[in-house]
Design a protein around this motif. Sequence first.
Motif, PDB file in Angstrom:
ATOM      1  N   SER A 134       4.008  -0.719   1.641  1.00 25.84           N
ATOM      2  CA  SER A 134       4.479  -1.147   2.955  1.00 25.84           C
ATOM      3  C   SER A 134       3.266  -1.652   3.743  1.00 25.84           C
ATOM      4  O   SER A 134       2.220  -1.930   3.158  1.00 25.84           O
ATOM      5  N   SER A 135       3.426  -1.780   5.033  1.00 24.72           N
ATOM      6  CA  SER A 135       2.372  -2.445   5.805  1.00 24.72           C
ATOM      7  C   SER A 135       2.332  -1.920   7.221  1.00 24.72           C
ATOM      8  O   SER A 135       3.358  -1.513   7.788  1.00 24.72           O
ATOM      9  N   MET A 136       1.155  -2.014   7.832  1.00 22.27           N
ATOM     10  CA  MET A 136       1.031  -1.658   9.249  1.00 22.27           C
ATOM     11  C   MET A 136       1.844  -2.596  10.132  1.00 22.27           C
ATOM     12  O   MET A 136       2.070  -2.272  11.305  1.00 22.27           O
TER      13      MET A 136
ATOM     14  N   TYR B 287      -0.229  -0.213   4.319  1.00 21.89           N
ATOM     15  CA  TYR B 287      -1.574  -0.780   4.216  1.00 21.89           C
ATOM     16  C   TYR B 287      -1.962  -1.411   5.534  1.00 21.89           C
ATOM     17  O   TYR B 287      -1.177  -2.140   6.136  1.00 21.89           O
ATOM     18  N   HIS B 288      -3.209  -1.202   5.911  1.00 19.33           N
ATOM     19  CA  HIS B 288      -3.762  -1.964   7.027  1.00 19.33           C
ATOM     20  C   HIS B 288      -4.384  -3.236   6.433  1.00 19.33           C
ATOM     21  O   HIS B 288      -3.901  -3.721   5.431  1.00 19.33           O
ATOM     22  N   ASN B 289      -5.391  -3.827   7.024  1.00 22.91           N
ATOM     23  CA  ASN B 289      -5.824  -5.157   6.556  1.00 22.91           C
ATOM     24  C   ASN B 289      -6.665  -5.017   5.297  1.00 22.91           C
ATOM     25  O   ASN B 289      -7.828  -4.621   5.369  1.00 22.91           O
ATOM     26  N   VAL B 290      -6.071  -5.348   4.181  1.00 25.57           N
ATOM     27  CA  VAL B 290      -6.729  -5.146   2.886  1.00 25.57           C
ATOM     28  C   VAL B 290      -7.627  -6.358   2.594  1.00 25.57           C
ATOM     29  O   VAL B 290      -7.226  -7.499   2.796  1.00 25.57           O
TER      30      VAL B 290
END
Length: 351
Positions: A118-120, A206-209
């Motif tokens: 998923s994502s922030m 995930y934050h900024n990968v």
Amino acid sequence: MRILLTGSAGFIGTAIGRTTLADGGHDLVRVDVMLPAAHRIARPPADTHVLDVRDAASTSAWRDVLQGVDVVCHQAAVVGAGVTTADLPLYAGHNDLGTAALLAAASEAGVRRLVLASSMVVYGEGAYTCPAHGPVTPAPRSVEALTAGHFEVLCPLCGEALASDLVDESAPLAPRNAYAASKVAQEHYAAAWARQSGSSVIALRYHNVYGPGMPRDTPYSGVAAMFRSSLERGQAPRVFEDGAQRRDFVHVADVARANAMAVAAVAEAAPGSFVAYNVASGQPVTVADVAAMVAEGARQPIAPVITGEFRLGDVRHVVASPVRAAEELGFRAAVDPRAGLRQFATASLRE
Ligand code: UD1
């Protein structure tokens, strides 16, 4: 354990496959559809089943790859913020229909464990406190305010500037663009699947990968790759808004480790459970700082320019609390973004 890894040829999937799951002695089944938008070279890596998640519930090839799988690690997705409304079916199809089909097929094959990328972006504008009104949920920023160069989010009650807080996993979900909406829907489908079938899900927000193997710049690339590509063309990195927007940059090797920990944890999780974790470095930086760090590390440093441009789907600050992942998964990022972003300036990118 036998682990089915979707999106295995992508930026994050490759890191999970190479550095973590394979090294951990797991039996890894790699699946990727090799989307042309994500892979300029469409030749799949060795041992990759070229399959589309949208077909997961309807083809025998998917039945075969799901045989005997203990955990599905679902990384396949169309990413980025979306460029125009024409992208809506792209996100809904690959991310949401694809996840729903995969979940149905997993149940059919007796698979009861899922780790979901998923994502922030599910948090929208993030978490804020007003000096007068305490914690508040700001509205999306208006075109008028952005055009006038007013980039900070304001209190919906008194219009005063807000202080951004660390976002924890209990923050309300407030997607602001097509990709974000598709990630929220993925989480909801996964939670419904867990309840209905007595399965277990861990969603990793995930934050900024960033890191080696990141795709070169496309309209769908993250900002670190954009800055790097500008420098390689001999152009200044273009920093939107006033550059003071804050993000949490987390290295892809850390994201791969978080997935390995989540795979182990989900295998022990209670039936019917859905738990989300922020995957972040815990060390927020401004986008102007990111540009400066990537520029400093570049072979030909060029000072970034602050352009004042904006993208309507962008949020202002999203900075994460890494506490739940540390306490419950044992995940702590090892790479400090201040070192990692400088190294990223000369790391190899994916074609
Ligand atoms: C990014 C990803 C998103 C992912 C999330 C968490 C993209 C497009 N977005 O969201 O998919 O879920 O991280 O991992 O991949 N900016 C510039 N100059 C540029 C491009 C962007 O200054 O050339 C600014 C943007 O206005 C924004 C910030 O950089 O303020 C971050 O942009 P970006 O990396 O594109 O998106 P995120 O919202 O952080």
